[in-house]
Every structure is written in C-alpha cells, then in structure tokens.
Design an enzyme around this catalytic site. Structure first.
Site, PDB file in Angstrom:
ATOM      1  N   CYS A 132       0.832  -1.213   0.000  1.00 24.69           N
ATOM      2  CA  CYS A 132       0.000   0.000   0.000  1.00 24.69           C
ATOM      3  C   CYS A 132       0.864   1.260   0.000  1.00 24.69           C
ATOM      4  O   CYS A 132       1.344   1.698   1.047  1.00 24.69           O
ATOM      5  CB  CYS A 132      -0.935  -0.007   1.202  1.00 24.69           C
ATOM      6  SG  CYS A 132      -1.930   1.485   1.306  1.00 24.69           S
ATOM      7  N   CYS A 135      -0.497   4.125   2.090  1.00 24.41           N
ATOM      8  CA  CYS A 135      -0.344   3.965   3.547  1.00 24.41           C
ATOM      9  C   CYS A 135       1.101   4.202   3.973  1.00 24.41           C
ATOM     10  O   CYS A 135       1.346   4.800   5.017  1.00 24.41           O
ATOM     11  CB  CYS A 135      -0.719   2.550   3.987  1.00 24.41           C
ATOM     12  SG  CYS A 135      -2.156   1.862   3.184  1.00 24.41           S
ATOM     13  N   ASP A 136       2.056   3.704   3.199  1.00 21.68           N
ATOM     14  CA  ASP A 136       3.429   3.615   3.688  1.00 21.68           C
ATOM     15  C   ASP A 136       4.449   4.490   2.952  1.00 21.68           C
ATOM     16  O   ASP A 136       5.599   4.580   3.391  1.00 21.68           O
ATOM     17  CB  ASP A 136       3.896   2.145   3.619  1.00 21.68           C
ATOM     18  CG  ASP A 136       3.020   1.243   4.482  1.00 21.68           C
ATOM     19  OD1 ASP A 136       2.537   1.729   5.522  1.00 21.68           O
ATOM     20  OD2 ASP A 136       2.798   0.079   4.114  1.00 21.68           O
TER      21      ASP A 136
END
Ligand code: NAP
Length: 313
Positions: A132, A135-136
């Site tokens: 992701c 997300c990261d």
C-alpha cells in the site's frame, strides 16, 4: 432478523446500502478491518464521474458511507467467519457480533493484495515490504524504492511514490507492461522512475534495520542481480475474499463469485454478489458501484417476492 445484510464497505457495498436504505429496508453493513475497501488505499480518483477535479479515494468512500447513513443504514464492525446457506433465513457467524440472521445477503467483500511468495517477503512486511503506497509511502522520504508489477496498480504506485522517494525502480517480470497506455506514458515521463523489465523477483534482502534490496533474475541473461532499495512495494494484483463462504457459493477457479449474467444473483437464491469479489474484468470503482446498485435492486425484488409471492413475476 435483518431483511438484508451487506458484507463489505467498498463502493459496491456502500452503493447497495444507499439503495436498500432508501427502499426502507434498513440494511446492516458489516465492516471489516479495512473499511472503505481498496479505494481507501488509493490517492486521487480521477475517473469517478461527477468529480471534474478528481476526489481523494478515502473522501469518496466517506461520502458514500455518510450518504447510506443518512437514509438509515446501520454499520457494525465484525469479521464474518461463516455463512450457513442451507436454510432460510441465512445465518452468519460474526466475530464480535455473534450470530446474525438475514433474509438476503449481499457479498461485496472485494479482493485483497497478492504477495510474491518469495523468501524474505513476509518477514519484512512493515520493515520495508508493503502492498500500500498510500499507507506507507511517507516512510520512505528521500529513499530508494522498488515497485513490483506491470499493471495499472504498479504504475500508479510508482508514480505516487516518486513524491517521497529519491528513486523508484519498477521491476516487472516481462518486457511488456500490462498497464494502460495513459498510465505508461505518465510514468515514462517521470525522471525519478527507473525500469528493470524482464526481471523475476527472487528474494527480498534485509538487514537489521529492514529491507536493503531485491534479488532478481535478469530473464534475458539468466544472471542474478541485486537492486538496492529500502522499500519493496508489491503491486501484482489481488485475490477475491470468498474464503468465509466455505464453498457454498459457486466461484470460478480463482475464487471469484460467479453471478448469473446481467444480474447479481449467485447460485443461492437470496444471496447476491457485487464489486470486485465477482468482477474479473472491469474492477473499477464505478463498475463496483453500479453492481452494488444491481445487488440492492435484486435483493429488494427477492424480499418483495417473499412477502407478496403472487405480485412478483
Ligand atoms: P493486474 O492488471 O492483474 O496486473 C498485475 C501485474 O502483476 C501484472 O503485470 C503481472 O505480470 C504482475 N504479476 C502478477 N503475479 C506476479 C508474480 N507472482 N510475480 C511477478 N509479477 C507478477 O493488477 P492491477 O495492476 O492491480 O490492476 C487490476 C485492475 O485494476 C486492472 O483492471 C487495472 O486496469 C485496474 N486499475 C486501474 C487503475 C486506474 O485506472 N487508475 C489503477 C489501478 C488498477 P504479467 O503482466 O506478466 O501477468
């Protein structure tokens, strides 16, 4: 007992919720650990009609949820362990919520990111391996990153990650990309992206502080190569979330639910499927939403047939 339970809160499930709630059927929507589905892990959505300037994925999902709530849809968090389709009403065993009973069930559980299955990968999830970018990506400011895959997701992630990374190397197992031309053109114009095509990933290499690179085989030469990076983003597609159905609903060989053509009907009357869990072809937010509308209308008609058998053709 509920008239309708919807499992899954991506665009398909939320659209079904809006339609059923507006039909006064008070649907219950069971949210899993990633409410909003895959769109909450994406950035800007440019192709959802009605948003000429684009809209952020999480905001789009939040809007859909609010719209469903406005008409009386009920949301509860739980994990569906199993469904008993052998008698009616259907019974669901839900971790956190116990047994729930419903006349109709709408399955919109979507699909989950696939991993490569190579050594070093699972050990380093959260230590440099991710599926992701949204997300990261932030954790890799000024660092070198690898994205694996040759489809739209991989190219989208590669482009997005150049916001943070000093360099993004796109590793793909073939010479040819699967991604759409517009996406390819966009990423090819991005100077921060390097290409490592025709490379098969072999192993995620890591040290004490996490990932340090990806070992690949150069398919042209047969040689092994090490591409150094602090992050490896795996973007090689998804698999459908149908495990909890225990084989009671007909799926294809890859686990995608089979629906009667042109409907959302599964092989079990009263159970409907929509979104990516039944879509091997389009897999778009807008097609998921459209199929959610179909599932709600099919469920509504089925409920009507239970209550007024003679009135429904
Ligand atoms: P995809 O189109 O199925 O592409 C998966 C990629 O991963 C392929 O290039 C595949 O290689 C590679 N791959 C699969 N298994 C692998 C393995 N074990 N080792 C190495 N490589 C592997 O999946 P996707 O990119 O997630 O896209 C899914 C759908 O969503 C598509 O319809 C796509 O158009 C859509 N999508 C659209 C957008 C957008 O329009 N903004 C963004 C993201 C996704 P091969 O090519 O060799 O098979």
């Amino acid at each position: 007992m509920y008239k309708s339970i919807i499992v899954g809160t991506g665009p398909a499930g939320l659209t079904a919720a809006i339609y059923l709630a507006r039909a006064n059927l008070n649907p219950l929507i069971i949210e899993g650990p990633q409410p909003g589905g895959q769109l909450t892990t994406t950035t800007e959505v440019e192709n959802f009609p009605g948003f000429p300037d684009g809209i952020m994925g999480p905001e789009l999902m939040d809007n859909m949820r609010k719209q469903a709530e406005r008409f009386g849809a009920e949301f509860r968090t739980g994990w569906v362990n199993s469904v008993d389709t052998s008698s009616r009403p259907f019974k669901l065993q839900v971790e956190g919520l116990g047994e729930l009973v419903t006349e109709t069930l709408i399955i919109s559980t979507g699909a989950t990111a696939k991993y490569l299955g190579i050594p070093g990968e699972q050990d380093n999830v959260g230590r440099g391996v991710s599926t992701c970018a949204t997300c990261d990506g932030f954790f890799f400011r000024g660092k070198e990153i690898i994205v694996v895959g040759g489809g739209d997701s991989a190219l989208e992630e590669a482009g997005f990650l150049t916001r943070f990374a000093s360099k993004v190397t796109l590793v793909h197992r073939r010479d040819e990309l699967r991604a759409s031309k517009i996406m390819q053109d966009r990423v090819r114009a991005n100077e921060k992206v390097e290409w490592a095509l025709n490379r098969t990933p072999l192993e995620v290499v890591a040290g004490e502080n996490g990932v340090t690179g990806l070992k690949v085989r150069n398919n042209a030469t047969g040689e092994e190569e090490l591409i150094e990076a602090s992050g490896v983003f795996v973007a090689i597609g998804h698999h459908p979330n149908t495990g909890f159905l225990g084989g009671q609903i007909t799926t294809d060989e890859n686990g995608y639910i089979v629906v009667n053509p042109g409907t959302s009907e599964t092989n079990v009357e009263g159970i409907f499927a929509c979104g990516d869990v039944q879509d091997t072809r389009y897999r778009q937010a807008i097609t998921a939403a459209g199929s959610g509308c179909m599932a709600a209308m099919d469920a509504e008609k089925y409920i009507e047939s239970l209550e007024h058998p003679a009135a429904v053709l």
